[in-house]
Design a protein around this motif. Structure first.
Motif, PDB file in Angstrom:
ATOM      1  N   UNK A 149       8.488  14.609   3.114  1.00 41.81           N
ATOM      2  CA  UNK A 149       8.195  14.549   1.678  1.00 41.81           C
ATOM      3  C   UNK A 149       7.048  13.578   1.392  1.00 41.81           C
ATOM      4  N   UNK A 150       7.105  12.396   1.985  1.00 36.25           N
ATOM      5  CA  UNK A 150       6.062  11.407   1.729  1.00 36.25           C
ATOM      6  C   UNK A 150       4.710  11.867   2.274  1.00 36.25           C
ATOM      7  N   UNK A 151       4.716  12.435   3.474  1.00 34.50           N
ATOM      8  CA  UNK A 151       3.465  12.939   4.042  1.00 34.50           C
ATOM      9  C   UNK A 151       2.855  14.034   3.192  1.00 34.50           C
ATOM     10  N   UNK A 152       3.692  14.947   2.689  1.00 37.09           N
ATOM     11  CA  UNK A 152       3.195  16.036   1.848  1.00 37.09           C
ATOM     12  C   UNK A 152       2.639  15.494   0.536  1.00 37.09           C
ATOM     13  N   UNK A 232       6.923   3.868   6.991  1.00 38.74           N
ATOM     14  CA  UNK A 232       7.274   4.228   5.615  1.00 38.74           C
ATOM     15  C   UNK A 232       6.581   3.312   4.615  1.00 38.74           C
ATOM     16  N   UNK A 233       6.397   2.039   4.966  1.00 35.86           N
ATOM     17  CA  UNK A 233       5.676   1.118   4.085  1.00 35.86           C
ATOM     18  C   UNK A 233       4.234   1.578   3.897  1.00 35.86           C
ATOM     19  N   UNK A 234       3.588   2.001   4.992  1.00 39.17           N
ATOM     20  CA  UNK A 234       2.214   2.495   4.913  1.00 39.17           C
ATOM     21  C   UNK A 234       2.144   3.734   4.027  1.00 39.17           C
ATOM     22  N   UNK A 235       3.070   4.661   4.195  1.00 41.12           N
ATOM     23  CA  UNK A 235       3.058   5.892   3.405  1.00 41.12           C
ATOM     24  C   UNK A 235       3.275   5.600   1.923  1.00 41.12           C
TER      25      UNK A 235
END
Length: 258
Positions: A149-152, A232-235
């Motif tokens: 989800x975050x990548x998209x 996840x922090x980077x995203x």
């Protein structure tokens, strides 16, 4: 402007995008699945059979599946929103949305939801195809879903910004060709960065796709080249920054008002 009005606007834009994707499913869903199938055959079967085990007890095919799924998600999320929003600019329908009683965030995330929906469907189809070539046991389902989800969302926002600045259709293809594709191939899709020597290993940590791929790989296989929390922090930082940039461009009407 009431919140209910904005929610209706958000639903309307998102529904229109999803209906468009389904209406031309032979262009939006099938081609990426065929492309990824060729990757599985060439890299997974033909080359992977000569490589053997990688990162413990995983076959090369198993190792590249998360990366290829994430690659399809990134490309489809980006291309969906960039082409759709540029099309709206070309048809001048964006100007109607800007003067309508709807918040900028409703416009932005209506398009983002459509792009994420296409990315999820394509990613699921690619994952199903992968099961014909190898077996997979999802180690951390929630982590895998969150990474997807975050990548998209990240590349949907990036595609939106590209569409805002694009003055012709050729401008949309520049970023995938010269930015996304190189970053994808250098983002640990086909190899572990632990196999690299310095300074290439350190340089790889500047690639945002590395964190997306490894977060998803951890969700599927339980292994990662980077800290999952850090990934996840980077995203999340990318999502925050890109959202602010996109909303600023909408508020100023950059490239949208004639």
């Amino acid at each position: 402007m009431s919140s209910s009005t904005n929610l209706v606007a958000l639903y309307t834009v998102a529904r229109r995008e999803i209906v468009r994707i389904l209406r031309i499913w032979t262009q939006t869903l099938i081609p990426p699945v065929i492309t990824m199938t060729l990757y599985f055959i060439i890299f997974g079967k033909l080359i992977g059979s000569r490589i053997g085990k990688i990162e413990g007890d995983f076959s090369y095919m198993q190792y590249i599946v998360p990366g290829l799924v994430m690659m399809s998600i990134i490309n489809n999320s980006y291309m969906n929103i960039s082409s759709s929003f540029y099309g709206a600019k070309f048809q001048r329908s964006v100007e109607e949305m800007l003067v309508a009683p709807m918040a900028n965030w409703a416009i932005l995330y209506g398009y983002v939801i459509g792009a994420v929906a296409r990315a999820l469907v394509v990613g699921a189809l690619v994952l199903v195809v992968a099961l014909f070539f190898t077996s997979l046991h999802v180690a951390h389902p929630l982590t895998a879903l969150a990474a997807v989800l975050l990548g998209a969302v990240i590349f949907a926002l990036a595609g939106f910004i590209n569409a805002v600045f694009a003055s012709k259709f050729d401008d949309i293809a520049l970023v995938p060709t010269f930015v996304i594709t190189p970053l994808t191939y250098l983002g640990g899709v086909f190899y572990s960065i632990n196999m690299l020597g310095e300074p290439w290993r350190a340089i790889s940590h500047a690639n945002p796709i590395l964190y997306m791929v490894n977060a998803f790989r951890y969700g599927i296989l339980g292994i990662s080249d980077v800290s999952v929390g850090g990934a996840f922090a980077v995203m999340l930082m990318f999502i925050a920054g890109l959202t602010m940039a996109a909303l600023y461009l909408l508020r100023r009407g950059v490239g949208l008002r004639s």
